[in-house]
Design a protein around this motif. Structure first.
Motif, PDB file in Angstrom:
ATOM      1  N   ARG A 112       0.954  -1.173   0.098  1.00  0.00           N
ATOM      2  CA  ARG A 112      -0.138   0.004   0.122  1.00  0.00           C
ATOM      3  C   ARG A 112       1.073   1.361  -0.052  1.00  0.00           C
ATOM      4  O   ARG A 112       1.892   1.167   0.708  1.00  0.00           O
ATOM      5  CB  ARG A 112      -0.981   0.053   1.029  1.00  0.00           C
ATOM      6  CG  ARG A 112      -1.885   1.042   1.260  1.00  0.00           C
ATOM      7  CD  ARG A 112      -2.723   1.087   2.659  1.00  0.00           C
ATOM      8  NE  ARG A 112      -1.985   1.476   3.663  1.00  0.00           N
ATOM      9  CZ  ARG A 112      -1.768   2.921   3.717  1.00  0.00           C
ATOM     10  NH1 ARG A 112      -2.430   3.807   3.149  1.00  0.00           N
ATOM     11  NH2 ARG A 112      -1.020   3.504   4.751  1.00  0.00           N
ATOM     12  N   VAL A 113       0.326   2.187  -0.739  1.00  0.00           N
ATOM     13  CA  VAL A 113       1.142   3.276  -0.641  1.00  0.00           C
ATOM     14  C   VAL A 113       0.196   4.705  -0.661  1.00  0.00           C
ATOM     15  O   VAL A 113      -0.845   4.575  -1.466  1.00  0.00           O
ATOM     16  CB  VAL A 113       2.147   3.458  -1.915  1.00  0.00           C
ATOM     17  CG1 VAL A 113       1.389   3.327  -3.231  1.00  0.00           C
ATOM     18  CG2 VAL A 113       3.090   4.954  -1.683  1.00  0.00           C
ATOM     19  N   ASN A 114       0.605   5.769  -0.025  1.00  0.00           N
ATOM     20  CA  ASN A 114      -0.580   6.800   0.026  1.00  0.00           C
ATOM     21  C   ASN A 114      -0.237   7.562  -1.625  1.00  0.00           C
ATOM     22  O   ASN A 114       0.838   7.920  -1.913  1.00  0.00           O
ATOM     23  CB  ASN A 114      -0.121   7.909   1.152  1.00  0.00           C
ATOM     24  CG  ASN A 114      -0.865   7.525   2.660  1.00  0.00           C
ATOM     25  OD1 ASN A 114      -1.311   6.490   2.458  1.00  0.00           O
ATOM     26  ND2 ASN A 114      -0.737   8.325   3.330  1.00  0.00           N
ATOM     27  N   ARG A 115      -1.318   8.099  -1.932  1.00  0.00           N
ATOM     28  CA  ARG A 115      -1.308   9.115  -3.126  1.00  0.00           C
ATOM     29  C   ARG A 115      -1.765  10.413  -2.481  1.00  0.00           C
ATOM     30  O   ARG A 115      -2.147  10.457  -1.525  1.00  0.00           O
ATOM     31  CB  ARG A 115      -2.543   8.538  -4.122  1.00  0.00           C
ATOM     32  CG  ARG A 115      -2.129   7.726  -5.043  1.00  0.00           C
ATOM     33  CD  ARG A 115      -1.806   6.209  -4.760  1.00  0.00           C
ATOM     34  NE  ARG A 115      -1.813   5.341  -5.734  1.00  0.00           N
ATOM     35  CZ  ARG A 115      -1.040   4.229  -5.769  1.00  0.00           C
ATOM     36  NH1 ARG A 115      -1.000   3.681  -4.671  1.00  0.00           N
ATOM     37  NH2 ARG A 115      -0.703   3.403  -6.767  1.00  0.00           N
TER      38      ARG A 115
END
Lengths: 323, 408
Positions: free
Chosen positions: B357-360
Motif C-alpha cells: 500500500r502506498v499513499n497517493r
C-alpha cells in the motif's frame, strides 16, 4: 458525547469527597448499553407524569483516579416525595446492592439516576444521600429526560452531572445541641458521557437477534450458503453501492468531501495483489486448503474412534474378569 | 445542559456562612459583626446594594488567596450564588462586560509556578474549573462567552498547562460556541489560531481541527503561513489532507510566496533539499519528511506504469537523489512504514521490496490528476468486484465438489 456539546468541561471541579485528588483532568462517563437499556426500561415503565420522581442507583467501575467511570448496571430504588421532603427506601437500596455485589464483587455505587426535568433542592438532597453511598468518591447524577413539561413522551435525553460543593466544606450549622455535617448545596456541573456497546459476544448476540427477527425471509433463502460466501456477497454489494455513488458523481467531483473519499479509496485500494485476478492459482490454493481441513478432520475423527474403541475394549475386559 | 447551583439554605444563611469563611481567614469577627445591622432579624435583607458593596470590599485578592486549593472552589461558588441572588437576576453578575467577580477570579490566578512550600495554595486548574462553570452558567448566545474562552486560553498559556487538557473539548466545540455567541468572523479566526498555537506537540488532532476550520473559512496570507508552519513542524508526514479547496485557493493566490512554494513542493512529493532555507523552521526535519513523501511518490508512479511490476521493487531502481546507500534506503523505508505512508515487506537477501500500500497525494485544486485518480479508482473497484465474484464461484464449486464426493 464525544462530538459537539454546548457545555465546556476541562477540569473536574473540586468535590467534597476525601478520595478525590485536587489536581485533576477532565472526567468521562461510559455508559454500557445494557445498563442504558435497564435505565430506559425503568424510566419508561415507571414514569407516568412529569411530577412523579423516579430514582435509582448506578453501579459500575471507577478508575483509580476517579476520573473514568463505567456504568455497568442500574436498579430502581423506591422513593416517596411529599412537598419539600423526600424519603428513600434505604433498605431496598442496600439489599439490592448487596445482591449485586455478590455477582460483581469489584463494582461499586457510582451515583444515581433520576427522571426529573429540572434540578432543584430535592435533587441536591438525593445527591447528598448518594454522596454518602459513593463515599469516599464523588457521586454522579444521570438525568434522563423522558417526558416534556406537558407530559408528552420525547426521545430520551441523557445528561450527566457531578456535584461540586458550594460554601464552607462540611459546613457545620449548630441547631440546638445537634451538629449536622450535611451539605445540601451543590453546583451541578455537566460532564461528558458516551454510550458504549461492550463485548464482542454482545455484538454477535445482537446481530443474531436482528437477523432472526428483522429479516426472517432472507435468512431462510441464503441459509445453504457458507459463511464465506455470505461475506463475499456482502462486500460485493458494498462495492456496487460505492460504484453507483461514484458514477452518479462523475469524474469531476471536487468538493472537499469527495476528495476525502477519493483519498481514502486511492490510498487503500490501488495496490491489489496480483493473485486475485489469477483464477486458476486461487482455485488451487483454496482446494488445497480445503483438502488440508478435511484431512485434519479425518485424522481427529480416526483418533477419537480409536480412543473410544480402546475404552470399550477395556470395559468389556473388566466385565469378563468379574465372571 | 448547563451548570446549576442549588443551595438549600436561605440567602441570609448563605451570607452568614460566607462571613464566617472570611472571618476565619482574617482571624477576627469584624465582617460578621458589621453585617448584623444589615441582615436584621426578619426574613428580608434590608439593603441589598450596600450588602453587595460590603461583600466586594472584603472579597479582595489578598484575603481569598489565603484559601487552600480545596476550599477555594466551594467558597467562590458560594460567592457567585450570593451575588447573583442579591442582584436579582441570576446571571447578570457574570454576564457583564466588567464584572468585578471575574476580574477578581483572574487576579487570583497564580502568576508563577507554586513553590513546594505553598502546595496547598490555589492552582491554575482550579481557576480553570471555576471559569468553565461560569462559562456553563452564562447562556449560549451571550457574547461574554467569547471573553471567557479568551481568558481560559491565556491561563493555559501562562500556566504552561498540558494542551491535551483542553484539546478534545475546546477543539471540537470552539467554532460552534463562538458562532452561537455571535462572535465576528475575524474574532473567531484569531481565537482559533490562538488556540492552535498552544499545541507545542503539533499533533494530528490539531491538524484535523485546522482542516475542519479551513472547510468553513477562506484563509488570508497570514493564516496560510500559520497553517504551513504548523504542518511543516508536525511529526505527521503526509499532510496532503490539509489541502482543502479553501487552502488550495489561498495557495494559488499566493503562488509567489516563498513559504507557499516550498509547501506546494512538499505536499506533492517533490524533494525539499537541505540547501533551501525556510525562516525559523527546522530544514532537517522537513527534508527528512520530504524524502519519505518523495519515495511514496516514486512508488505510486512506478507501480502504475504498464511495463513495471506493480508490487515488486528492486533496491537499485530507487533514484539516487533519495538515497546514498543500501542501509540508508532501508532506514528510509522503515521510517516511511512507521509514518504510515507505505506498507510492505522488505527482502534483504534478494534486495527487493514488496509494496502492499502506498499513499497517493490527493490535493484539492489539481483537477486533472484528480479526474484521472477517480477513473483509476473506478477501474480498480471493478477489478476487485470481478475478483470477488471469481472467488465466490471457486468457493461454491469447491463446496459442491466436496458434497458430491462425500455422497459418492
Amino acid at each position: 458525547m464525544s462530538g459537539e456539546s454546548s457545555f465546556m468541561h476541562l477540569v473536574r471541579p473540586n468535590v467534597a469527597a476525601p478520595a478525590s485528588s485536587t489536581s485533576t483532568g477532565a472526567s468521562n462517563i461510559k455508559i454500557h448499553a445494557p445498563a442504558l437499556f435497564q435505565i430506559l426500561e425503568i424510566v419508561s415503565k415507571q414514569v407516568l407524569s412529569a411530577e412523579k420522581r423516579i430514582i435509582g442507583t448506578l453501579v459500575g467501575l471507577r478508575s483509580e483516579d476517579g476520573l473514568e467511570l463505567e456504568i455497568r448496571d442500574a436498579y430502581v430504588v423506591p422513593c416517596n416525595e411529599t412537598g419539600d421532603s423526600i424519603t428513600i427506601e434505604d433498605s431496598v437500596h442496600k439489599t439490592l446492592f448487596q445482591l449485586h455485589k455478590k455477582a460483581h464483587p469489584k463494582e461499586a455505587v457510582l451515583g444515581w439516576f433520576g427522571s426529573s426535568n429540572q434540578i432543584d433542592s430535592t435533587t441536591s438532597l438525593i445527591h447528598d444521600f448518594y454522596s454518602k453511598g459513593a463515599y469516599p468518591f464523588p457521586a454522579i447524577y444521570l438525568n434522563v429526560e423522558y417526558l416534556t413539561a406537558d407530559n408528552q413522551i420525547t426521545v430520551p435525553k441523557l445528561s450527566t452531572y457531578v456535584g461540586a460543593t458550594v460554601g464552607k466544606p462540611g459546613s457545620t450549622q449548630q441547631i440546638g445541641w445537634k451538629t449536622t455535617t450535611t451539605n445540601n448545596s451543590y453546583i451541578f456541573t455537566p460532564i461528558p458521557n458516551q454510550v458504549i456497546n461492550g463485548s464482542i459476544t454482545e455484538k454477535i448476540a445482537f446481530k443474531q437477534l436482528r437477523e432472526k427477527s428483522v429479516n426472517t425471509t432472507s435468512t431462510a433463502l441464503t441459509s445453504d450458503l457458507s459463511y464465506l460466501s455470505n461475506q463475499l456477497e456482502a462486500v460485493t454489494t458494498n462495492i456496487d453501492n460505492l460504484l453507483r455513488f461514484i458514477e452518479s458523481k462523475g469524474v469531476e467531483a471536487n468538493s472537499d468531501k469527495d476528495l476525502d473519499l477519493l483519498r481514502l479509496l486511492s490510498n487503500t485500494l490501488l495496490n491489489k495483489p496480483q493473485l486475485l485476478s489469477n483464477t486458476e492459482e486461487l482455485k488451487n490454493l483454496f482446494s488445497a486448503h480445503n483438502q488440508d481441513v478435511i484431512m485434519i478432520e479425518y485424522l481427529t475423527k480416526a483418533v477419537k474412534d480409536q480412543i473410544e474403541l480402546s475404552a470399550r475394549l477395556t470395559a468389556s475386559a473388566e466385565a469378563d474378569k468379574k465372571f | 445542559m448547563a451548570s446549576v447551583i442549588v443551595v438549600d439554605n436561605e440567602l441570609k444563611d448563605s451570607v452568614k456562612e460566607y462571613a464566617q469563611i472570611i472571618d476565619g481567614l482574617n482571624q477576627n469577627q469584624e465582617f460578621s459583626e458589621s453585617l448584623t445591622p444589615l441582615l436584621g432579624d426578619d426574613e428580608q435583607i434590608k439593603d441589598g446594594k450596600l450588602l453587595i458593596e460590603k461583600i466586594y470590599e472584603v472579597s479582595s485578592n489578598s484575603t481569598l488567596s489565603k484559601l487552600s486549593d480545596r476550599e477555594f472552589e466551594p467558597t467562590f461558588y458560594l460567592l457567585i450564588h450570593i451575588l447573583s441572588e442579591l442582584s436579582g437576576e441570576s446571571i447578570s453578575v457574570l454576564d457583564d462586560e466588567n464584572s468585578p467577580i471575574i476580574k477578581l477570579l483572574l487576579e487570583l490566578n497564580p502568576q508563577r509556578q507554586p513553590l513546594l512550600r505553598d502546595r496547598k495554595s490555589v492552582k491554575s486548574t482550579t481557576i480553570l474549573s471555576v471559569l468553565t462553570n461560569i462559562f456553563n452558567l452564562i447562556p449560549e448566545t451571550s457574547t461574554r462567552r467569547i471573553f471567557i474562552i479568551n481568558q481560559i486560553l491565556s491561563i493555559v498559556k501562562n500556566a504552561n498547562l498540558e494542551f491535551n487538557l483542553i484539546e478534545e473539548n475546546i477543539g471540537n466545540n470552539l467554532i460552534n460556541w463562538l458562532t452561537k455567541a455571535q462572535a465576528s468572523e475575524s474574532d473567531i479566526k484569531s481565537i482559533f489560531w490562538n488556540f492552535i498555537s498552544l499545541d507545542s506537540e503539533y499533533s494530528l488532532k490539531s491538524l484535523q481541527f485546522i482542516k475542519s476550520f479551513t472547510l468553513q473559512f477562506p484563509l488570508s496570507i497570514q493564516e496560510l503561513h500559520n497553517l504551513i508552519k504548523f504542518a511543516l513542524s508536525s511529526p505527521i508526514v503526509d499532510v496532503s489532507f490539509l489541502i482543502t479547496n479553501n487552502v488550495a485557493q489561498a495557495l494559488h493566490a499566493n503562488a509567489q510566496d516563498s513559504l507557499a512554494l516550498i509547501f506546494n513542493k512538499f505536499v506533492q512529493g517533490e524533494l525539499v533539499k537541505l540547501s533551501e532555507s525556510i525562516e525559523d523552521l527546522s530544514i532537517e526535519l522537513i527534508n527528512e519528511k520530504s524524502r519519505i513523501l518523495a519515495l511514496a511518490k516514486f512508488f505510486s508512479e512506478k507501480s502504475q506504469l504498464p511495463d513495471h511490476d506493480s508490487i515488486v521493487f528492486k533496491y537499485d531502481e530507487i533514484p539516487s537523489e533519495l538515497i546514498s546507500n543500501v542501509e540508508d534506503f532501508e532506514l528510509l523505508l522503515v521510517n516511511s512504514i512507521k509514518a504510515n505512508v507505505i506498507e510492505g515487506k522488505l527482502n534483504q537477501l534478494e534486495s527487493t521490496f514488496y509494496l502492499t500500500r502506498v499513499n497517493r497525494f490527493v490535493i484539492a485544486g489539481n483537477e486533472q490528476t484528480n479526474t484521472s485518480n477517480w477513473n483509476e479508482v473506478r477501474q480498480v473497484l471493478y477489478e476487485w468486484k470481478n475478483s470477488l465474484t471469481n472467488i465466490n464461484e471457486i468457493v461454491k464449486s469447491t463446496r459442491e465438489n466436496i458434497v458430491n464426493n462425500g455422497s459418492a
